[in-house]
Design a protein around this motif. Structure first.
Motif, PDB file in Angstrom:
ATOM      1  N   PRO A  96       0.663  -1.398   0.298  1.00 51.00           N
ATOM      2  CA  PRO A  96       0.306   0.181   0.199  1.00 51.00           C
ATOM      3  C   PRO A  96       1.014   1.578  -0.081  1.00 51.00           C
ATOM      4  CG  PRO A  96      -0.623  -1.515   1.626  1.00 51.00           C
ATOM      5  CD  PRO A  96       0.570  -1.755   1.354  1.00 51.00           C
ATOM      6  N   PHE A  97       0.330   2.611  -0.783  1.00 53.89           N
ATOM      7  CA  PHE A  97       0.927   3.421  -0.682  1.00 53.89           C
ATOM      8  C   PHE A  97       0.222   4.755   0.481  1.00 53.89           C
ATOM      9  CE2 PHE A  97       1.019   8.224  -2.592  1.00 53.89           C
ATOM     10  CZ  PHE A  97       1.607   8.270  -1.617  1.00 53.89           C
ATOM     11  N   ILE A  98       1.057   4.995   1.403  1.00 56.68           N
ATOM     12  CA  ILE A  98       0.531   5.634   2.713  1.00 56.68           C
ATOM     13  C   ILE A  98       0.970   6.509   3.256  1.00 56.68           C
ATOM     14  CG2 ILE A  98      -0.265   5.082   5.422  1.00 56.68           C
ATOM     15  CD1 ILE A  98       0.176   2.446   4.843  1.00 56.68           C
ATOM     16  N   GLU A  99      -0.467   7.854   3.144  1.00 56.46           N
ATOM     17  CA  GLU A  99      -0.236   8.961   2.454  1.00 56.46           C
ATOM     18  C   GLU A  99      -0.668   9.837   3.945  1.00 56.46           C
ATOM     19  OE1 GLU A  99       1.927  12.154  -0.734  1.00 56.46           O
ATOM     20  OE2 GLU A  99      -0.351  12.146  -0.392  1.00 56.46           O
ATOM     21  N   ASP A 100      -0.192  10.114   4.735  1.00 60.16           N
ATOM     22  CA  ASP A 100      -0.934  10.836   5.390  1.00 60.16           C
ATOM     23  C   ASP A 100      -2.174  10.034   6.423  1.00 60.16           C
ATOM     24  OD1 ASP A 100       0.210  13.619   5.708  1.00 60.16           O
ATOM     25  OD2 ASP A 100      -1.313  13.763   4.234  1.00 60.16           O
ATOM     26  N   GLY A 101      -1.430   9.262   7.203  1.00 58.25           N
ATOM     27  CA  GLY A 101      -1.864   7.787   7.415  1.00 58.25           C
ATOM     28  C   GLY A 101      -3.226   7.273   6.821  1.00 58.25           C
ATOM     29  N   ILE A 102      -3.190   7.716   4.988  1.00 60.01           N
ATOM     30  CA  ILE A 102      -4.226   7.177   4.148  1.00 60.01           C
ATOM     31  C   ILE A 102      -3.665   6.229   3.233  1.00 60.01           C
ATOM     32  CG2 ILE A 102      -6.567   7.938   3.254  1.00 60.01           C
ATOM     33  CD1 ILE A 102      -6.421  10.489   4.654  1.00 60.01           C
ATOM     34  N   VAL A 103      -4.420   5.498   2.877  1.00 63.02           N
ATOM     35  CA  VAL A 103      -3.861   5.169   1.984  1.00 63.02           C
ATOM     36  C   VAL A 103      -4.600   5.110   0.923  1.00 63.02           C
ATOM     37  CG1 VAL A 103      -4.387   2.050   0.999  1.00 63.02           C
ATOM     38  CG2 VAL A 103      -4.242   1.983   3.251  1.00 63.02           C
ATOM     39  N   LYS A 104      -3.727   5.471   0.474  1.00 58.86           N
ATOM     40  CA  LYS A 104      -3.650   5.960  -1.241  1.00 58.86           C
ATOM     41  C   LYS A 104      -3.195   5.542  -2.321  1.00 58.86           C
ATOM     42  CE  LYS A 104      -4.101  10.717   0.959  1.00 58.86           C
ATOM     43  NZ  LYS A 104      -3.265  12.031   0.630  1.00 58.86           N
ATOM     44  N   GLY A 105      -3.131   4.331  -2.472  1.00 58.74           N
ATOM     45  CA  GLY A 105      -2.872   3.347  -4.066  1.00 58.74           C
ATOM     46  C   GLY A 105      -1.883   2.516  -3.906  1.00 58.74           C
ATOM     47  N   THR A 106      -1.479   2.081  -4.454  1.00 57.11           N
ATOM     48  CA  THR A 106       0.247   0.848  -4.343  1.00 57.11           C
ATOM     49  C   THR A 106       1.390   1.340  -4.994  1.00 57.11           C
ATOM     50  OG1 THR A 106      -1.778  -0.686  -5.199  1.00 57.11           O
ATOM     51  CG2 THR A 106       0.259  -1.280  -5.415  1.00 57.11           C
ATOM     52  N   ILE A 107       2.020   0.730  -4.588  1.00 55.18           N
ATOM     53  CA  ILE A 107       3.512   0.838  -4.887  1.00 55.18           C
ATOM     54  C   ILE A 107       4.155  -0.545  -4.715  1.00 55.18           C
ATOM     55  CG2 ILE A 107       5.719   1.013  -4.088  1.00 55.18           C
ATOM     56  CD1 ILE A 107       4.680   2.510  -1.383  1.00 55.18           C
ATOM     57  N   ILE A 108       4.135  -0.023  -6.818  1.00 46.33           N
ATOM     58  CA  ILE A 108       4.712  -1.863  -7.881  1.00 46.33           C
ATOM     59  C   ILE A 108       6.158  -1.338  -7.271  1.00 46.33           C
ATOM     60  CG2 ILE A 108       5.076  -2.543  -9.794  1.00 46.33           C
ATOM     61  CD1 ILE A 108       2.924  -0.820 -10.319  1.00 46.33           C
ATOM     62  N   GLU A 109       6.586  -2.922  -6.661  1.00 44.51           N
ATOM     63  CA  GLU A 109       8.511  -3.207  -6.777  1.00 44.51           C
ATOM     64  C   GLU A 109       8.679  -3.064  -7.666  1.00 44.51           C
ATOM     65  OE1 GLU A 109      11.149  -5.744  -4.506  1.00 44.51           O
ATOM     66  OE2 GLU A 109       9.688  -5.596  -3.321  1.00 44.51           O
ATOM     67  N   MET A 110       9.964  -2.654  -8.738  1.00 41.06           N
ATOM     68  CA  MET A 110      10.728  -3.184  -9.924  1.00 41.06           C
ATOM     69  C   MET A 110      11.455  -2.923  -8.855  1.00 41.06           C
ATOM     70  SD  MET A 110       8.385  -1.578 -12.115  1.00 41.06           S
ATOM     71  CE  MET A 110       6.882  -0.964 -12.349  1.00 41.06           C
ATOM     72  N   ALA A 111      12.790  -4.004 -10.642  1.00 38.84           N
ATOM     73  CA  ALA A 111      14.065  -4.447  -9.934  1.00 38.84           C
ATOM     74  C   ALA A 111      14.426  -3.967 -11.500  1.00 38.84           C
ATOM     75  CB  ALA A 111      13.547  -5.821 -10.396  1.00 38.84           C
ATOM     76  N   TRP A 112      15.602  -3.294 -11.214  1.00 37.80           N
ATOM     77  CA  TRP A 112      16.538  -2.770 -11.736  1.00 37.80           C
ATOM     78  C   TRP A 112      18.085  -2.888 -11.781  1.00 37.80           C
ATOM     79  CZ3 TRP A 112      20.230   1.465 -12.415  1.00 37.80           C
ATOM     80  CH2 TRP A 112      20.838   1.982 -13.314  1.00 37.80           C
ATOM     81  N   ARG A 113      18.733  -3.683 -12.861  1.00 33.62           N
ATOM     82  CA  ARG A 113      20.031  -3.768 -12.625  1.00 33.62           C
ATOM     83  C   ARG A 113      19.926  -4.417 -11.316  1.00 33.62           C
ATOM     84  NH1 ARG A 113      23.474   0.656 -15.813  1.00 33.62           N
ATOM     85  NH2 ARG A 113      22.289  -0.049 -18.130  1.00 33.62           N
ATOM     86  N   GLY A 114      19.456  -5.247 -10.556  1.00 34.20           N
ATOM     87  CA  GLY A 114      20.180  -5.687  -8.985  1.00 34.20           C
ATOM     88  C   GLY A 114      19.395  -4.423  -8.292  1.00 34.20           C
ATOM     89  N   GLN A 115      18.598  -3.569  -8.155  1.00 33.32           N
ATOM     90  CA  GLN A 115      18.353  -2.650  -7.356  1.00 33.32           C
ATOM     91  C   GLN A 115      16.603  -2.923  -7.404  1.00 33.32           C
ATOM     92  OE1 GLN A 115      20.339   0.977  -7.873  1.00 33.32           O
ATOM     93  NE2 GLN A 115      22.028   0.515  -9.002  1.00 33.32           N
ATOM     94  N   ARG A 116      16.631  -2.669  -5.902  1.00 34.76           N
ATOM     95  CA  ARG A 116      15.278  -2.263  -5.489  1.00 34.76           C
ATOM     96  C   ARG A 116      14.507  -0.650  -6.616  1.00 34.76           C
ATOM     97  NH1 ARG A 116      10.674  -3.175  -1.149  1.00 34.76           N
ATOM     98  NH2 ARG A 116       8.879  -1.338  -1.492  1.00 34.76           N
ATOM     99  N   LYS A 117      13.674  -0.805  -7.422  1.00 39.94           N
ATOM    100  CA  LYS A 117      13.305   1.264  -7.858  1.00 39.94           C
ATOM    101  C   LYS A 117      11.744   0.288  -7.932  1.00 39.94           C
ATOM    102  CE  LYS A 117      16.831   2.404  -8.642  1.00 39.94           C
ATOM    103  NZ  LYS A 117      17.484   3.846  -7.794  1.00 39.94           N
TER     104      LYS A 117
END
Length: 389
Positions: A96-117
């Protein structure tokens, strides 16, 4: 007498054949795009006819392939370091993407050259994204073994499903961060990024035709996707501008129903992003407007800068009112289009008044919020009132 070709030319033709196959074009498909006979394509591929340099560029344009990249492929230009390798979604990884204590969307985990973005999609619940990911990924994966499905049709279907189920989510983010990146992750029958160049753009045009025909049919209006050069030439000829604009681009024709007749009253120039050359559409658009036809630019304005320097936020390319890009000038200063409909909610819309009187209008495809249907209906009524039928 058999012609003996230089090995460099043989490599050139062989690469053209590979590209045609990668974008799932038959010889007939390519011939139609070039307004040629299938036999001409066959003769070139069988080395019975030689391409000149102008024809080569025409063929690459028809295949949706970069001439610069083509010259790299065949070794005529040095390869450049590619720092734009895309980040791809990690399967099943979202929170969940949380802002000011409110769920406002989704954080998608991306992979880029062995790193998380991470990429944030506002307004999209996590469980909805995860279900969407599984469904769309399975469709794209199926393309790897299917010989009956075309990539553009599957992409358009995925886009339509995602947007119709979440019409208030930024359409550009859905297209750019979900559809595009999942396609690159799952599709491997040919090189995914090359396949996407043509299929991704055509999918938008196919999606728009189906979506707006269902919205506008009760107003007696229909959209026709000009999916080949002959169809495009026919529409330009009907407007009386074909000789004026030559190979200028028009993607969708707008028709109004008058009793049993369909009357052409305008068109839509479609761009996934403004990295595509809008200048190619300007001569056609100006000629259309001079003849009294509506000429709209429709774009997802999809642009995010990749790591390591970029943060993957899809800001687009119009800039702001205080710091506009030259691409904003096409509409606001030069008035090259009747209006621009932008489906990236981060794009800054035009001020109430502009130098040209033409505006960039920003919205989603949500019913009641989408500004394009109302404008198209107005344009048809105006066109009909000014013409004697």
């Amino acid at each position: 007498m058999t012609t003996i070709y230089d090995q460099r030319y043989i490599k050139l033709v062989e690469r053209l054949i590979e590209i045609r196959q990668e974008v799932q074009f038959t010889q007939v498909d390519l011939a139609l795009s070039l307004a040629l006979d299938q036999s001409t394509v066959s003769k070139v591929e069988n080395f019975d006819r030689r391409l000149d340099v102008i024809e080569l560029f025409d063929w690459l344009k028809a295949l949706g392939y970069s001439p610069k990249k083509f010259l790299h492929d065949i070794g005529w230009l040095d390869q450049e370091t590619n720092n734009g390798i895309p980040a791809l979604p990690v399967p099943g990884k979202a929170e969940p993407f949380i802002e000011d204590g409110i769920v406002k969307g989704t954080i998608i985990e991306m992979a880029w050259r062995g790193q998380r973005k991470d990429v944030v999609i506002e307004g999209l619940p996590v469980q909805d994204y995860l279900a969407m990911e599984v469904h769309i990924a399975s469709m794209f994966k199926a393309l790897n073994t299917s010989t009956n499905s075309k990539s553009r049709e599957v992409i358009a279907y995925a886009l339509q499903g995602a947007i119709s189920s979440h019409p208030d989510v930024n359409p550009s983010d859905i297209y750019h961060h979900i559809i595009y990146r999942l396609y690159l992750r799952e599709y491997n029958r040919t090189q995914a990024d090359r396949s996407w160049v043509r299929a991704g753009g055509e999918a938008i045009e196919l999606f728009l035709e189906k979506h707006y025909n269902s919205v506008l049919q009760n107003h007696g209006i229909c959209l026709v996707w000009l999916s080949s050069d002959p169809k495009r030439a026919s529409a330009l000829s009907e407007m009386g501008i074909q000789d004026m604009v030559g190979e200028s681009k028009l993607d969708i024709a707008l028709y109004g129903r008058l009793e049993d007749e369909l009357v052409l009253f305008g068109g839509i120039h479609v761009k996934a992003s403004l990295a595509e050359r809008v200048t190619d559409d300007v001569p056609c658009s100006r000629a259309m407007m001079e003849k009294g036809y509506a000429s709209y630019l429709l774009t997802f304005d999809a642009k995010s800068y990749p790591p390591p320097t970029g943060d993957l936020v899809n800001y687009g390319e119009f800039g702001t009112l205080n710091e506009p890009s030259n691409k904003r000038d096409y509409i606001e200063s030069h008035g090259d289009f009747s209006a621009c409909f932008c489906y990236n909610t981060r794009t800054v819309p035009s001020a109430p008044s502009t130098k040209s009187g033409k505006k960039i209008l920003v919205s989603t495809f949500s019913p009641g919020k989408d500004q394009l249907p109302k404008e198209v209906v107005r344009a048809w009524k105006q066109f009909r009132s000014l013409r004697s039928f």
